[in-house]
Write a protein that holds these residues in place. Structure first.
Motif, PDB file in Angstrom:
ATOM      1  N   GLN A   3       0.839  -1.193   0.000  1.00  0.00           N
ATOM      2  CA  GLN A   3       0.000   0.000   0.000  1.00  0.00           C
ATOM      3  C   GLN A   3       0.879   1.250   0.000  1.00  0.00           C
ATOM      4  O   GLN A   3       2.043   1.202   0.355  1.00  0.00           O
ATOM      5  CB  GLN A   3      -0.931  -0.016   1.198  1.00  0.00           C
ATOM      6  N   SER A   4       0.304   2.356  -0.395  1.00  0.00           N
ATOM      7  CA  SER A   4       1.026   3.621  -0.376  1.00  0.00           C
ATOM      8  C   SER A   4       1.151   4.120   1.060  1.00  0.00           C
ATOM      9  O   SER A   4       0.469   3.643   1.965  1.00  0.00           O
ATOM     10  CB  SER A   4       0.274   4.658  -1.210  1.00  0.00           C
ATOM     11  N   LEU A   5       2.034   5.091   1.258  1.00  0.00           N
ATOM     12  CA  LEU A   5       2.151   5.702   2.587  1.00  0.00           C
ATOM     13  C   LEU A   5       0.847   6.391   2.978  1.00  0.00           C
ATOM     14  O   LEU A   5       0.450   6.352   4.140  1.00  0.00           O
ATOM     15  CB  LEU A   5       3.316   6.675   2.627  1.00  0.00           C
ATOM     16  N   ASP A   6       0.178   7.002   2.008  1.00  0.00           N
ATOM     17  CA  ASP A   6      -1.123   7.616   2.305  1.00  0.00           C
ATOM     18  C   ASP A   6      -2.118   6.567   2.767  1.00  0.00           C
ATOM     19  O   ASP A   6      -2.886   6.785   3.706  1.00  0.00           O
ATOM     20  CB  ASP A   6      -1.678   8.351   1.078  1.00  0.00           C
ATOM     21  N   GLY A   7      -2.091   5.408   2.109  1.00  0.00           N
ATOM     22  CA  GLY A   7      -2.971   4.316   2.504  1.00  0.00           C
ATOM     23  C   GLY A   7      -2.650   3.813   3.901  1.00  0.00           C
ATOM     24  O   GLY A   7      -3.550   3.502   4.688  1.00  0.00           O
ATOM     25  N   LEU A   8      -1.352   3.752   4.223  1.00  0.00           N
ATOM     26  CA  LEU A   8      -0.928   3.347   5.557  1.00  0.00           C
ATOM     27  C   LEU A   8      -1.441   4.335   6.598  1.00  0.00           C
ATOM     28  O   LEU A   8      -1.992   3.944   7.623  1.00  0.00           O
ATOM     29  CB  LEU A   8       0.601   3.254   5.616  1.00  0.00           C
ATOM     30  N   LEU A   9      -1.278   5.619   6.329  1.00  0.00           N
ATOM     31  CA  LEU A   9      -1.752   6.646   7.270  1.00  0.00           C
ATOM     32  C   LEU A   9      -3.268   6.585   7.443  1.00  0.00           C
ATOM     33  O   LEU A   9      -3.774   6.687   8.566  1.00  0.00           O
ATOM     34  CB  LEU A   9      -1.325   8.035   6.809  1.00  0.00           C
ATOM     35  N   ASP A  10      -3.984   6.399   6.343  1.00  0.00           N
ATOM     36  CA  ASP A  10      -5.445   6.294   6.412  1.00  0.00           C
ATOM     37  C   ASP A  10      -5.871   5.091   7.257  1.00  0.00           C
ATOM     38  O   ASP A  10      -6.795   5.184   8.066  1.00  0.00           O
ATOM     39  CB  ASP A  10      -6.058   6.183   5.012  1.00  0.00           C
ATOM     40  N   LYS A  11      -5.176   3.968   7.066  1.00  0.00           N
ATOM     41  CA  LYS A  11      -5.496   2.763   7.826  1.00  0.00           C
ATOM     42  C   LYS A  11      -5.243   2.982   9.314  1.00  0.00           C
ATOM     43  O   LYS A  11      -6.061   2.606  10.158  1.00  0.00           O
ATOM     44  CB  LYS A  11      -4.653   1.594   7.314  1.00  0.00           C
ATOM     45  N   ILE A  12      -4.124   3.602   9.651  1.00  0.00           N
ATOM     46  CA  ILE A  12      -3.801   3.858  11.057  1.00  0.00           C
ATOM     47  C   ILE A  12      -4.813   4.811  11.676  1.00  0.00           C
ATOM     48  O   ILE A  12      -5.285   4.585  12.794  1.00  0.00           O
ATOM     49  CB  ILE A  12      -2.364   4.394  11.198  1.00  0.00           C
ATOM     50  N   LYS A  13      -5.172   5.857  10.962  1.00  0.00           N
ATOM     51  CA  LYS A  13      -6.167   6.799  11.491  1.00  0.00           C
ATOM     52  C   LYS A  13      -7.506   6.108  11.730  1.00  0.00           C
ATOM     53  O   LYS A  13      -8.156   6.323  12.751  1.00  0.00           O
ATOM     54  CB  LYS A  13      -6.330   7.980  10.535  1.00  0.00           C
ATOM     55  N   ALA A  14      -7.908   5.261  10.797  1.00  0.00           N
ATOM     56  CA  ALA A  14      -9.186   4.555  10.940  1.00  0.00           C
ATOM     57  C   ALA A  14      -9.150   3.572  12.106  1.00  0.00           C
ATOM     58  O   ALA A  14     -10.091   3.518  12.905  1.00  0.00           O
ATOM     59  CB  ALA A  14      -9.525   3.822   9.644  1.00  0.00           C
ATOM     60  N   GLU A  15      -8.077   2.813  12.215  1.00  0.00           N
ATOM     61  CA  GLU A  15      -7.989   1.806  13.272  1.00  0.00           C
ATOM     62  C   GLU A  15      -7.831   2.424  14.657  1.00  0.00           C
ATOM     63  O   GLU A  15      -8.300   1.862  15.640  1.00  0.00           O
ATOM     64  CB  GLU A  15      -6.821   0.848  13.013  1.00  0.00           C
ATOM     65  N   SER A  16      -7.180   3.565  14.727  1.00  0.00           N
ATOM     66  CA  SER A  16      -6.943   4.190  16.035  1.00  0.00           C
ATOM     67  C   SER A  16      -8.141   4.994  16.514  1.00  0.00           C
ATOM     68  O   SER A  16      -8.285   5.244  17.708  1.00  0.00           O
ATOM     69  CB  SER A  16      -5.708   5.097  15.986  1.00  0.00           C
TER      70      SER A  16
END
Length: 91
Positions: A3-16
């Motif tokens: 995944q892209s870094l943006d995708g990683l950040l989006d996933k972390i924001k959603a999970e947190s």
């Protein structure tokens, strides 16, 4: 596919479940720095100073957020490294 870094950040924001913009910005900064340090470490560079900086940054973030960041950054880096190894072997 990694995944892209943006995708990683989006996933972390959603999970947190982070809602505070300042906390979201800190999570993003720590995440991007952790990925950069991990990539440099995987390349064999000495990252002792960068690890100290990362440790200092993380002291400002709640443990519940750190667990989400750590888990996702680890998965991201593992996938990227394994993909690189696989591509090198198959080339």
């Amino acid at each position: 596919m990694t995944q892209s870094l943006d995708g990683l950040l989006d996933k972390i924001k959603a999970e947190s479940g982070v809602t505070d913009p300042a906390t979201a910005a800190l999570i993003a900064r720590i995440t991007l720095n952790a990925v950069a340090v991990g990539a440099r470490m995987a390349a064999g560079e000495n990252v002792a100073e960068q690890l100290d900086n990362l440790k200092a940054q993380k002291s400002n973030l709640e443990a519940k957020f750190l667990r989400v960041v750590a888990t996702n950054v680890t998965s991201y880096l593992q996938e990227a490294i394994l993909k690189g190894i696989t591509l090198a072997l198959l080339a």
